[in-house]
Design a protein around this motif. Sequence first.
Motif, PDB file in Angstrom:
ATOM      1  N   GLY A  70       0.855  -1.182   0.000  1.00  0.00           N
ATOM      2  CA  GLY A  70       0.000   0.000   0.000  1.00  0.00           C
ATOM      3  C   GLY A  70       0.889   1.230   0.000  1.00  0.00           C
ATOM      4  N   GLY A  71       0.289   2.406  -0.076  1.00  0.00           N
ATOM      5  CA  GLY A  71       1.058   3.643  -0.005  1.00  0.00           C
ATOM      6  C   GLY A  71       1.792   3.731   1.323  1.00  0.00           C
ATOM      7  N   LEU A  72       2.932   4.428   1.330  1.00  0.00           N
ATOM      8  CA  LEU A  72       3.778   4.479   2.519  1.00  0.00           C
ATOM      9  C   LEU A  72       3.981   5.912   2.978  1.00  0.00           C
ATOM     10  N   THR A  73       3.697   6.183   4.253  1.00  0.00           N
ATOM     11  CA  THR A  73       4.057   7.446   4.882  1.00  0.00           C
ATOM     12  C   THR A  73       5.272   7.171   5.751  1.00  0.00           C
ATOM     13  N   PHE A  74       6.369   7.916   5.506  1.00  0.00           N
ATOM     14  CA  PHE A  74       7.642   7.689   6.185  1.00  0.00           C
ATOM     15  C   PHE A  74       8.273   9.045   6.467  1.00  0.00           C
ATOM     16  N   ASN A  75       8.218   9.481   7.740  1.00  0.00           N
ATOM     17  CA  ASN A  75       8.703  10.812   8.102  1.00  0.00           C
ATOM     18  C   ASN A  75       9.921  10.815   9.015  1.00  0.00           C
ATOM     19  N   GLY A  76      10.296   9.674   9.578  1.00  0.00           N
ATOM     20  CA  GLY A  76      11.455   9.653  10.460  1.00  0.00           C
ATOM     21  C   GLY A  76      11.600   8.334  11.178  1.00  0.00           C
ATOM     22  N   PHE A  77      12.588   8.308  12.077  1.00  0.00           N
ATOM     23  CA  PHE A  77      12.937   7.111  12.831  1.00  0.00           C
ATOM     24  C   PHE A  77      12.345   7.176  14.236  1.00  0.00           C
ATOM     25  N   THR A  78      12.226   6.022  14.855  1.00  0.00           N
ATOM     26  CA  THR A  78      11.995   5.922  16.289  1.00  0.00           C
ATOM     27  C   THR A  78      13.365   5.703  16.923  1.00  0.00           C
ATOM     28  N   ASN A  79      13.607   6.340  18.050  1.00  0.00           N
ATOM     29  CA  ASN A  79      14.880   6.242  18.786  1.00  0.00           C
ATOM     30  C   ASN A  79      16.067   6.735  17.967  1.00  0.00           C
ATOM     31  N   ALA A  80      15.872   7.805  17.209  1.00  0.00           N
ATOM     32  CA  ALA A  80      16.956   8.384  16.416  1.00  0.00           C
ATOM     33  C   ALA A  80      17.917   9.168  17.307  1.00  0.00           C
ATOM     34  N   SER A  81      19.199   9.074  16.983  1.00  0.00           N
ATOM     35  CA  SER A  81      20.236   9.866  17.647  1.00  0.00           C
ATOM     36  C   SER A  81      20.864  10.775  16.606  1.00  0.00           C
ATOM     37  N   THR A  82      21.302  11.940  17.026  1.00  0.00           N
ATOM     38  CA  THR A  82      21.995  12.843  16.120  1.00  0.00           C
ATOM     39  C   THR A  82      23.174  12.107  15.495  1.00  0.00           C
ATOM     40  N   GLY A  83      23.287  12.182  14.165  1.00  0.00           N
ATOM     41  CA  GLY A  83      24.357  11.506  13.446  1.00  0.00           C
ATOM     42  C   GLY A  83      23.988  10.110  12.985  1.00  0.00           C
ATOM     43  N   GLN A  84      22.783   9.685  13.277  1.00  0.00           N
ATOM     44  CA  GLN A  84      22.320   8.338  12.899  1.00  0.00           C
ATOM     45  C   GLN A  84      22.008   8.289  11.408  1.00  0.00           C
ATOM     46  N   SER A  85      22.313   7.181  10.787  1.00  0.00           N
ATOM     47  CA  SER A  85      21.926   6.966   9.399  1.00  0.00           C
ATOM     48  C   SER A  85      21.356   5.559   9.269  1.00  0.00           C
ATOM     49  N   ALA A  86      20.543   5.384   8.240  1.00  0.00           N
ATOM     50  CA  ALA A  86      19.935   4.076   8.009  1.00  0.00           C
ATOM     51  C   ALA A  86      19.597   3.949   6.531  1.00  0.00           C
ATOM     52  N   THR A  87      19.437   2.707   6.093  1.00  0.00           N
ATOM     53  CA  THR A  87      19.131   2.396   4.703  1.00  0.00           C
ATOM     54  C   THR A  87      17.839   1.596   4.653  1.00  0.00           C
TER      55      THR A  87
END
Length: 141
Positions: A70-87
Motif C-alpha cells: 500500500g502507499g507508505l508514509t515515512f517521516n522519520g525514525f523511532t529512537n533516532a540519535s543525532t548523526g544516525q543513518s539508516a538504509t
Amino acid sequence: MAAAAAVITTAAAGVGTKLISNQTLDTTSDVTFNNVALKGFKETKVSASYATPFAPDVSTATVWTMTLTGGLTFNGFTNASTGQSATFILTQDGTGGRALTSTMKFAGGSKTLSTAGTSTDIISVFYDGSNYWASLAKGYA
C-alpha cells in the motif's frame, strides 16, 4: 544497550596495537574512540512488515527491507540519535504503484518511487538532530 565483548585496535597507539581484548565494554553511555579501523564490520538488517506510517526503531537495526502492499508514509525514525543513518530497501508488491509520502528532505526534491510491480528502490537517510536528509536510488533490477 547491552555490554559487548570486543577487540579494539587503533593506529594512534601503533599499528595493530590491541587496546582492549575480549573485555566487556559499558555501552549504556557514549564511548568515544579516535582513529579506529573497523574490519569485518556489518550492519544489522531486518525485514519489516508493511505498516503506514512507517517509523522504524533504528536502535535495533540500520538496514530495513520491506515489501510495499500500500502507499507508505515515512517521516522519520523511532529512537533516532543525532548523526544516525539508516538504509531502507523498498520493493513494490506484484501490483506496484505504491506511493511515498514524506516530510524528509530528499536530494533534488525527488521522492517518487518506482511504480512497476516488484521494482526495488533504496532510500538512504541521515538524521542531523533536526532534519532527516534522504536520497532515493530507483529501479534496481
